[in-house]
Scaffold this active site. Structure first.
Site, PDB file in Angstrom:
ATOM      1  N   ASP A  61      -4.988  -5.508   9.233  1.00 47.75           N
ATOM      2  CA  ASP A  61      -3.579  -5.383   9.613  1.00 47.75           C
ATOM      3  C   ASP A  61      -3.505  -4.438  10.794  1.00 47.75           C
ATOM      4  O   ASP A  61      -4.379  -3.582  10.954  1.00 47.75           O
ATOM      5  CB  ASP A  61      -2.748  -4.825   8.451  1.00 47.75           C
ATOM      6  CG  ASP A  61      -3.113  -3.384   8.151  1.00 47.75           C
ATOM      7  OD1 ASP A  61      -2.537  -2.478   8.775  1.00 47.75           O
ATOM      8  OD2 ASP A  61      -4.019  -3.150   7.317  1.00 47.75           O
ATOM      9  N   ASP A 108       0.853  -1.191   0.000  1.00 48.59           N
ATOM     10  CA  ASP A 108       0.000   0.000   0.000  1.00 48.59           C
ATOM     11  C   ASP A 108       0.888   1.239   0.000  1.00 48.59           C
ATOM     12  O   ASP A 108       2.111   1.133  -0.055  1.00 48.59           O
ATOM     13  CB  ASP A 108      -1.033  -0.025   1.146  1.00 48.59           C
ATOM     14  CG  ASP A 108      -0.491   0.477   2.475  1.00 48.59           C
ATOM     15  OD1 ASP A 108       0.748   0.623   2.608  1.00 48.59           O
ATOM     16  OD2 ASP A 108      -1.302   0.699   3.394  1.00 48.59           O
ATOM     17  N   CYS A 151       4.947 -20.064  28.229  1.00 46.46           N
ATOM     18  CA  CYS A 151       4.639 -19.629  26.864  1.00 46.46           C
ATOM     19  C   CYS A 151       5.347 -20.521  25.841  1.00 46.46           C
ATOM     20  O   CYS A 151       6.500 -20.894  26.030  1.00 46.46           O
ATOM     21  CB  CYS A 151       5.057 -18.175  26.668  1.00 46.46           C
ATOM     22  SG  CYS A 151       4.771 -17.617  24.989  1.00 46.46           S
ATOM     23  N   HIS A 208       6.517 -11.978  20.461  1.00 50.71           N
ATOM     24  CA  HIS A 208       5.733 -12.848  21.347  1.00 50.71           C
ATOM     25  C   HIS A 208       4.255 -12.419  21.318  1.00 50.71           C
ATOM     26  O   HIS A 208       3.359 -13.252  21.188  1.00 50.71           O
ATOM     27  CB  HIS A 208       6.291 -12.790  22.782  1.00 50.71           C
ATOM     28  CG  HIS A 208       5.275 -13.082  23.840  1.00 50.71           C
ATOM     29  ND1 HIS A 208       5.072 -14.342  24.344  1.00 50.71           N
ATOM     30  CD2 HIS A 208       4.364 -12.267  24.448  1.00 50.71           C
ATOM     31  CE1 HIS A 208       4.092 -14.298  25.221  1.00 50.71           C
ATOM     32  NE2 HIS A 208       3.644 -13.062  25.313  1.00 50.71           N
ATOM     33  N   CYS A 210       5.705 -19.612  22.532  1.00 45.99           N
ATOM     34  CA  CYS A 210       5.958 -18.843  21.304  1.00 45.99           C
ATOM     35  C   CYS A 210       7.301 -19.205  20.674  1.00 45.99           C
ATOM     36  O   CYS A 210       7.548 -18.926  19.514  1.00 45.99           O
ATOM     37  CB  CYS A 210       5.888 -17.342  21.579  1.00 45.99           C
ATOM     38  SG  CYS A 210       7.291 -16.660  22.479  1.00 45.99           S
ATOM     39  N   CYS A 214      10.110 -17.189  24.390  1.00 50.70           N
ATOM     40  CA  CYS A 214      10.073 -17.159  25.861  1.00 50.70           C
ATOM     41  C   CYS A 214      10.877 -18.321  26.457  1.00 50.70           C
ATOM     42  O   CYS A 214      11.621 -18.134  27.423  1.00 50.70           O
ATOM     43  CB  CYS A 214       8.633 -17.185  26.351  1.00 50.70           C
ATOM     44  SG  CYS A 214       7.775 -15.616  26.071  1.00 50.70           S
TER      45      CYS A 214
HETATM   46 ZN   LIG Z   1       6.291 -16.039  24.439  1.00 48.16          ZN
END
Ligand SMILES: [Zn+2]
Length: 415
Positions: free
Chosen positions: A255, A93, A363, A390, A365, A368
């Site tokens: 977004d 964009d 966590c 994260h 992710c 972490c």
């Molecule tokens: Zn995390």
């Protein structure tokens, strides 16, 4: 529902040394640094949004790309440059908020088409001009400023020229029409005109400052004229609690940078989990903290004391993580540094909660587990950006649970 992450050249260095706070001497930024999709255990976004203004820069200097980076993007294409997996789609964009104060968009249709084509985007948004204002239906008596009407017409005019040029050039990307408005009716009329031109994907711009009920009111008005094939994208919007409603009104993608940026821009909600948020623990670098530097120069704080307090904070936090010291001892070290920094309102309670719950320990992710307590230390871009990544992964989890919670969406998904 697809989430597009807006690029701002946010990367982390995998070899960063957190103990000494330094980069590896062997680091080559463009070769070694990694984007969010390269370091998270699960895909956090289905799309990447890249703005021409961020790549090429503007008069105000919002560009995030150096000259060699820009050349590399053009040479490798967006997919190669970002080392994107096959299932992440790309959208270009213009970055209309960067020229919102200009009387007209600073780009020509050909320049924008050239940008999208050379970078090899899957889809590209027509040039638009943001309207800075909204009128609730029924708020009579106020005339609509001429400037607003003009901006909507400018956007529609560009959309028409853009689509004609896309057809003439036979460009490989999918054209997306940008719709601007100041109330539900004007947005609906913009979408209708774009549909009549031939667009089947429409990006709704200028809605970032709007309250959620106002966004819903606009989507409801649009639903009255939208043909079933037309898909809507919300530019700059995450309202996770309303995503199901948005989806039912034709939104298929959005977004937003907010989850990422909260990690270092928000006063308190820096570290997200699927059901709450935590404050990251501020341990600023003595050399990098402007107010502390001033206090040192003014003779209010001794530099040596500041350095000791900074080191003690980091050491105690790591000891707490290693179960070598109590929560209270770790918190006291951080609060002693906070006092020295002259923080007006103490974060003591929030920090205590972060340390007690230790959300990074469970966590998944991917970051972490690797970096532990460093993830909740508010300090320098390597930690702060990792925490932002994260947060993106948490947003993806929230999106998944939304899909699971919506029987209507499941019906749509199963055809
Ligand atoms: Zn995390």
């Amino acid at each position: 529902m697809k989430f597009y992450f807006p690029d701002s050249q946010d990367q982390v260095s995998p070899t960063y040394d957190f103990i000494h706070d330094e980069y590896s001497p062997l680091r080559v930024r463009q070769r070694d640094d990694r984007y969010a999709h390269e370091v998270l255990a699960q895909p956090a976004y289905q799309g990447l949004l890249v703005s021409k203004a961020i790549v090429d820069g503007t008069i105000q200097g919002v560009g995030k790309y150096s000259m060699p980076q820009r050349q590399r993007l053009y040479r490798l294409g967006v997919r190669g440059f970002f080392r994107l997996p096959d299932d992440v789609v790309t959208l270009g964009d213009c970055g209309a908020f960067t020229y919102v104060n200009e009387p007209e968009p600073p780009y020509s249709v050909n320049e924008v088409i050239d940008f999208y084509s050379r970078c090899g985007f899957d889809a590209g948004v027509s040039i638009d001009h943001v309207i800075l204002g909204y009128r609730r239906p029924g708020s009579n008596g106020e005339d609509i400023p001429e400037d607003w009407k003009e901006r909507r017409l400018i956007s529609l005019h560009f959309a028409e020229k853009f689509l004609a040029a896309v057809h003439d050039h036979g460009t490989p990307f999918e054209p997306v029409g940008a719709a601007q408005g100041w109330d539900p009716d004007s947005y609906a009329d913009s979408v209708k005109q774009l549909q009549d031109m031939g667009y089947r994907r429409v990006a709704l711009g200028g809605m970032v400052p709007l309250k959620t009920p106002d966004i819903v009111a606009c989507l409801a008005a649009i639903a009255g004229i939208r043909v079933p094939e037309t898909e809507l994208h919300l530019l700059g919007i995450t309202r996770i609690e309303s995503m199901n409603e948005f989806a039912e009104l034709g939104v298929t993608s959005f977004d937003s940078t907010s989850s990422f940026r909260q990690s270092f821009m928000d006063d308190r909600d820096n570290y997200h989990t699927t059901d709450t948020t935590y404050s990251a623990i501020r341990v600023p670098q003595v050399d990098g903290n402007i107010s502390l530097k001033k206090a040192i120069l003014a003779g209010k704080v001794a530099q040596a004391d500041a350095v000791v307090a900074e080191r003690e904070s980091l050491k105690r936090l790591r000891d707490y993580e290693a179960k070598k010291c109590s929560l209270k001892a770790a918190l006291n070290a951080v609060l002693a540094y906070e006092e020295l920094l002259g923080v007006k309102k103490s974060y003591a309670d929030m920090y205590g909660r972060t340390l007690k719950d230790a959300p990074w320990r469970i966590c998944e992710c991917g970051l972490c587990a690797k970096h532990g307590i460093e993830m909740v230390i508010f300090r320098g871009s390597e930690r702060n950006k990792r925490r932002g990544f994260h947060n993106l992964s948490v947003l993806a989890d929230k999106m998944k649970s939304l899909h699971a919670a919506s029987p209507r969406l499941e019906r749509i998904a199963s055809g």
